[in-house]
Design a protein around this motif. Structure first.
Motif, PDB file in Angstrom:
ATOM      1  N   THR A  48       0.831  -1.208   0.000  1.00 39.80           N
ATOM      2  CA  THR A  48       0.000   0.000   0.000  1.00 39.80           C
ATOM      3  C   THR A  48       0.863   1.254   0.000  1.00 39.80           C
ATOM      4  OG1 THR A  48      -1.700  -1.209   1.249  1.00 39.80           O
ATOM      5  CG2 THR A  48      -1.915   1.177   1.138  1.00 39.80           C
ATOM      6  N   LYS A 111      -7.770  10.590  -1.285  1.00 40.93           N
ATOM      7  CA  LYS A 111      -7.482   9.167  -1.199  1.00 40.93           C
ATOM      8  C   LYS A 111      -6.048   8.915  -0.734  1.00 40.93           C
ATOM      9  CE  LYS A 111      -8.873   6.378  -4.395  1.00 40.93           C
ATOM     10  NZ  LYS A 111      -9.038   5.772  -5.730  1.00 40.93           N
ATOM     11  N   ASN A 138     -13.637   3.197   4.071  1.00 40.53           N
ATOM     12  CA  ASN A 138     -14.852   2.919   3.297  1.00 40.53           C
ATOM     13  C   ASN A 138     -15.218   4.090   2.390  1.00 40.53           C
ATOM     14  OD1 ASN A 138     -15.228   0.344   4.328  1.00 40.53           O
ATOM     15  ND2 ASN A 138     -16.466   1.054   6.048  1.00 40.53           N
ATOM     16  N   HIS A 141     -12.701   4.046  -0.482  1.00 41.31           N
ATOM     17  CA  HIS A 141     -13.005   2.943  -1.399  1.00 41.31           C
ATOM     18  C   HIS A 141     -14.218   3.271  -2.263  1.00 41.31           C
ATOM     19  CE1 HIS A 141     -13.865  -1.260  -2.640  1.00 41.31           C
ATOM     20  NE2 HIS A 141     -12.557  -1.388  -2.539  1.00 41.31           N
ATOM     21  N   TRP A 142     -15.197   3.965  -1.676  1.00 45.97           N
ATOM     22  CA  TRP A 142     -16.435   4.267  -2.401  1.00 45.97           C
ATOM     23  C   TRP A 142     -16.248   5.354  -3.456  1.00 45.97           C
ATOM     24  CZ3 TRP A 142     -19.712   8.583  -2.711  1.00 45.97           C
ATOM     25  CH2 TRP A 142     -20.935   8.335  -3.343  1.00 45.97           C
ATOM     26  N   GLY A 144     -13.500   6.242  -4.930  1.00 47.32           N
ATOM     27  CA  GLY A 144     -12.377   6.028  -5.838  1.00 47.32           C
ATOM     28  C   GLY A 144     -12.775   5.991  -7.297  1.00 47.32           C
ATOM     29  N   ILE A 186      -6.348   3.025  -6.686  1.00 45.32           N
ATOM     30  CA  ILE A 186      -7.258   1.872  -6.609  1.00 45.32           C
ATOM     31  C   ILE A 186      -6.500   0.643  -6.125  1.00 45.32           C
ATOM     32  CG2 ILE A 186      -8.630   0.247  -7.980  1.00 45.32           C
ATOM     33  CD1 ILE A 186      -9.490   2.610  -9.718  1.00 45.32           C
ATOM     34  N   ALA A 189      -5.814   0.868  -2.383  1.00 46.17           N
ATOM     35  CA  ALA A 189      -6.985   0.524  -1.569  1.00 46.17           C
ATOM     36  C   ALA A 189      -7.248  -0.978  -1.582  1.00 46.17           C
ATOM     37  CB  ALA A 189      -8.212   1.286  -2.075  1.00 46.17           C
ATOM     38  N   GLU A 190      -7.059  -1.611  -2.742  1.00 44.50           N
ATOM     39  CA  GLU A 190      -7.326  -3.040  -2.854  1.00 44.50           C
ATOM     40  C   GLU A 190      -6.274  -3.880  -2.135  1.00 44.50           C
ATOM     41  OE1 GLU A 190      -9.985  -4.511  -4.068  1.00 44.50           O
ATOM     42  OE2 GLU A 190     -10.866  -2.558  -4.562  1.00 44.50           O
ATOM     43  N   THR A 194      -7.966  -4.402   5.703  1.00 40.88           N
ATOM     44  CA  THR A 194      -8.621  -3.635   6.777  1.00 40.88           C
ATOM     45  C   THR A 194      -8.569  -4.356   8.123  1.00 40.88           C
ATOM     46  OG1 THR A 194     -10.756  -4.589   6.125  1.00 40.88           O
ATOM     47  CG2 THR A 194     -10.186  -2.444   5.208  1.00 40.88           C
TER      48      THR A 194
END
Length: 207
Positions: A48, A111, A138, A141-142, A144, A186, A189-190, A194
């Motif tokens: 990350t 982000k 969250n 992620h939403w 993005g 992206i 985040a992936e 978490t």
């Protein structure tokens, strides 16, 4: 309160099968898809950080280089994200200018900074509660997917405006860099697990 990891329970990262680990987790494979089982995504924090640092670097040329070039009667006019936003605002398209500014500048920065804050909190550099970290993730992620809006606008302009040598719009190197920023954020985040947030919270509760 014990976690799934404490009870030797893992989830396959490929098919999401819940697995009871009865041996060394390094030797166990998912009985459904035969993927190697891990309690947590391997090197999640390192991956990350790598994606985020690269995305932050790419933000510089993405904002300094032309994202598109308008050619009218042989005269080329390059536009960066900011100059294009200002031009839209000056041409009574304030609503579109605000959308482009938010989607192309504020969202990628949010982000990158947000994920960095979460990582720094996990590494005990700063303190943010676990619930706030998860809420922040969250949101990141939403939203993005909206980062790509500026490139979508360029693709529409290229398809609609191009009229041969008289009037044409061509994407610039800034668009390529911006596309890389979107992809890298992206991926960041992936690649982030978490569950690391709750591992830290669970560890603090035990102290």
């Amino acid at each position: 309160m014990q976690s799934a990891k404490d009870n030797q329970i893992a989830k396959c990262h490929e098919c999401n099968l819940i697995i009871s680990v009865k041996q060394d987790v390094k030797r166990q494979r998912c009985p459904r898809c035969f993927t190697r089982v891990h309690f947590r995504i391997p090197r999640s924090i390192q991956k990350t950080w790598a994606y985020l640092i690269t995305a932050a670097i790419m933000m510089i040329p993405a904002n300094l280089l032309p994202i598109s070039t308008l050619t009218s009667t042989g005269q080329a006019t390059p536009d960066t994200i900011m100059s294009g936003t200002i031009a839209l605002a000056n041409s009574d398209n304030l609503g579109i200018a605000i959308i482009i500014f938010v989607a192309s500048i504020l969202v990628p920065l949010f982000k990158i900074i947000g994920l960095m804050l979460i990582l720094l909190s996990i590494q005990n550099k700063i303190f943010i509660s676990a619930k706030r970290q998860l809420l922040l993730f969250n949101i990141i992620h939403w939203i993005g997917k909206w980062s790509i809006m500026d490139l979508f606008v360029i693709s529409i302009m290229v398809a609609v405006i191009n009229r041969g040598n008289l009037l044409s719009v061509d994407p610039g190197y800034g668009a390529t860099c911006f596309g890389l920023v979107v992809v890298l954020t992206i991926l960041a985040a992936e690649s982030f697990d978490t569950r690391l947030i709750w591992d830290l919270n669970h560890k603090n509760e035990r102290k």
